[in-house]
Design a protein around this motif. Sequence first.
Motif, PDB file in Angstrom:
ATOM      1  N   THR A  55       0.838  -1.203   0.000  1.00 45.46           N
ATOM      2  CA  THR A  55       0.000   0.000   0.000  1.00 45.46           C
ATOM      3  C   THR A  55       0.869   1.248   0.000  1.00 45.46           C
ATOM      4  O   THR A  55       0.577   2.224  -0.706  1.00 45.46           O
ATOM      5  CB  THR A  55      -0.937   0.001   1.216  1.00 45.46           C
ATOM      6  OG1 THR A  55      -1.734  -1.181   1.181  1.00 45.46           O
ATOM      7  CG2 THR A  55      -1.841   1.231   1.194  1.00 45.46           C
ATOM      8  N   ASP A  56       1.967   1.220   0.744  1.00 46.50           N
ATOM      9  CA  ASP A  56       2.881   2.359   0.814  1.00 46.50           C
ATOM     10  C   ASP A  56       3.549   2.593  -0.543  1.00 46.50           C
ATOM     11  O   ASP A  56       3.649   3.733  -1.000  1.00 46.50           O
ATOM     12  CB  ASP A  56       3.936   2.111   1.893  1.00 46.50           C
ATOM     13  CG  ASP A  56       4.971   3.231   1.953  1.00 46.50           C
ATOM     14  OD1 ASP A  56       4.567   4.381   2.209  1.00 46.50           O
ATOM     15  OD2 ASP A  56       6.164   2.950   1.728  1.00 46.50           O
ATOM     16  N   PRO A  72      -2.408  -3.697  -7.361  1.00 44.47           N
ATOM     17  CA  PRO A  72      -1.169  -3.861  -8.124  1.00 44.47           C
ATOM     18  C   PRO A  72      -0.118  -4.666  -7.368  1.00 44.47           C
ATOM     19  O   PRO A  72      -0.070  -4.641  -6.128  1.00 44.47           O
ATOM     20  CB  PRO A  72      -0.711  -2.419  -8.352  1.00 44.47           C
ATOM     21  CG  PRO A  72      -1.961  -1.608  -8.278  1.00 44.47           C
ATOM     22  CD  PRO A  72      -2.793  -2.284  -7.231  1.00 44.47           C
ATOM     23  N   ILE A  73       0.693  -5.390  -8.130  1.00 45.34           N
ATOM     24  CA  ILE A  73       1.726  -6.225  -7.514  1.00 45.34           C
ATOM     25  C   ILE A  73       3.115  -5.705  -7.875  1.00 45.34           C
ATOM     26  O   ILE A  73       3.308  -5.075  -8.913  1.00 45.34           O
ATOM     27  CB  ILE A  73       1.596  -7.700  -7.943  1.00 45.34           C
ATOM     28  CG1 ILE A  73       1.803  -7.854  -9.459  1.00 45.34           C
ATOM     29  CG2 ILE A  73       0.256  -8.272  -7.510  1.00 45.34           C
ATOM     30  CD1 ILE A  73       1.813  -9.298  -9.929  1.00 45.34           C
ATOM     31  N   GLU A  74       4.062  -5.981  -6.999  1.00 50.16           N
ATOM     32  CA  GLU A  74       5.472  -5.701  -7.256  1.00 50.16           C
ATOM     33  C   GLU A  74       6.177  -7.044  -7.450  1.00 50.16           C
ATOM     34  O   GLU A  74       6.175  -7.885  -6.550  1.00 50.16           O
ATOM     35  CB  GLU A  74       6.103  -4.961  -6.068  1.00 50.16           C
ATOM     36  CG  GLU A  74       7.603  -4.704  -6.257  1.00 50.16           C
ATOM     37  CD  GLU A  74       8.286  -4.237  -4.988  1.00 50.16           C
ATOM     38  OE1 GLU A  74       9.485  -3.898  -5.064  1.00 50.16           O
ATOM     39  OE2 GLU A  74       7.635  -4.233  -3.909  1.00 50.16           O
ATOM     40  N   ALA A 129       6.060  -9.289  -4.033  1.00 48.36           N
ATOM     41  CA  ALA A 129       6.602  -8.864  -2.741  1.00 48.36           C
ATOM     42  C   ALA A 129       5.929  -9.551  -1.563  1.00 48.36           C
ATOM     43  O   ALA A 129       6.490  -9.608  -0.464  1.00 48.36           O
ATOM     44  CB  ALA A 129       6.471  -7.346  -2.605  1.00 48.36           C
ATOM     45  N   ALA A 130       4.745 -10.104  -1.808  1.00 44.09           N
ATOM     46  CA  ALA A 130       4.041 -10.819  -0.742  1.00 44.09           C
ATOM     47  C   ALA A 130       4.417 -12.300  -0.715  1.00 44.09           C
ATOM     48  O   ALA A 130       3.889 -13.060   0.103  1.00 44.09           O
ATOM     49  CB  ALA A 130       2.532 -10.671  -0.917  1.00 44.09           C
TER      50      ALA A 130
END
Length: 438
Positions: free
Chosen positions: A2-3, A23-25, A37-38
């Motif tokens: 979220t950040d 959105p994903i990183e 990232a998760a």
Amino acid sequence: MTDLLARHRAVLPSWMPLYYAEPIEIVSGSGRRVTDAAGRIYLDFFGGVLTTMVGYDVPEVREAVERQLRSGVAHTSTLYLIRQQVELAEKIARVSGIPDARVFFTNSGTEANEAALLVATNYRRSNQVLAVRNSYHGRSYAAMGVTGNRGWSASTLNPLNVSYLHSGDRLRGLFRHLSDADHIEAAAEDLREVLATQTAGEVACLIAEPIQGVGGFVHAPDGLFAALHKVLDERGILFISDEVQTGWGRTGDHFWGYQAHGVTPDLLTFAKGIGNGFALAGVVGRAEVLDSVEAVSFSTFGGNPISTAAGNAVLDYVLEHDLQANARRVGAILRDGLRAAAGRYPIVAEVRGRGLMLAVEFVRPGTVEPDPAVTTRVFEECRARGLLVGKGGLYGNAVRMGPPLTLTEDEAREGLEILVASIATVSAGEAVACGVSA
């Protein structure tokens, strides 16, 4: 996450889209899989928009780049001799199919198409260009000016005088009811009429994608470009084949998309997959044509030592592992499986494409009315099930797939299962919403 999303929105323009409601990183990758990232792992069927062509963390590519980095020379400018650049140009000239070829390197497909248009308009001393409806060629003024897709044309300003030909759209195009032979004949007659009514004097070129990328992987019948080329040849008009998405064996049947048509272009543009994530693109064409630019022109970063080190390793890998044949074999598993399933789901209008360049178009049941909302739901459902795909099409209603050419048969079946399950889930939801049986 979220950040990071908040920071992204605070410093990047609003017109830069992000995939997914959440959105994903992507933080790591191996083979055909990436990890966000998760910690969630996905099978990647889009490859950074058809760019990660031989997969993630390929030792041959990584080692080639590391060797160049260890030399201490990441950049010298193309004003100096660059061995990696020359070697890659030799290889590309050899596989291009264009006689007496020359190669000019750029950083992106947009720049490659811009360079091709520069060359063609110089050679023909004309700013008149022919393009195709539903096309996409880039985001610079000239490349955007020959883009036949309103959703990607951010400006009406254009340095070129452009006339548009019909696309190969079989759902809504004006030639949709015609057989392949009749379509080709009608397209050639349309070209003659456009030249007679919309142009004056010399015309520089026709620029066209063998399969329209952003346009949703729409393509015309094989042999169309040959028929158009006969008309162009009568007037000395050049043919530019935009192979930014169709090159390097991705279509399976051919190394270049133009080869399905039995014609050789005067200029060919390439990008995306050849760098496998490193910025690398360019234009290759006949020496007589490519040498026609009279002023000084060069690309500071185009063909730099790092990107061409990667490009050499990528092209060697594609050829040595016959990834074209793999694209044909593995792509058939996906295409045939999707077509077999499509008839069960009225939201699917068409499955199209070649090799590992495939699309599914979604519509309102019983019509050809585009349904981008359903498309988005299928797109999100695929992500939820662990599969990354792309979107596109003139109306934003096509799911696009361009996996790495190294995709295995087992991975193709895994992705197919997710795709069909996602379509089934969304189709059932639509049926319930409409009060009918799925």
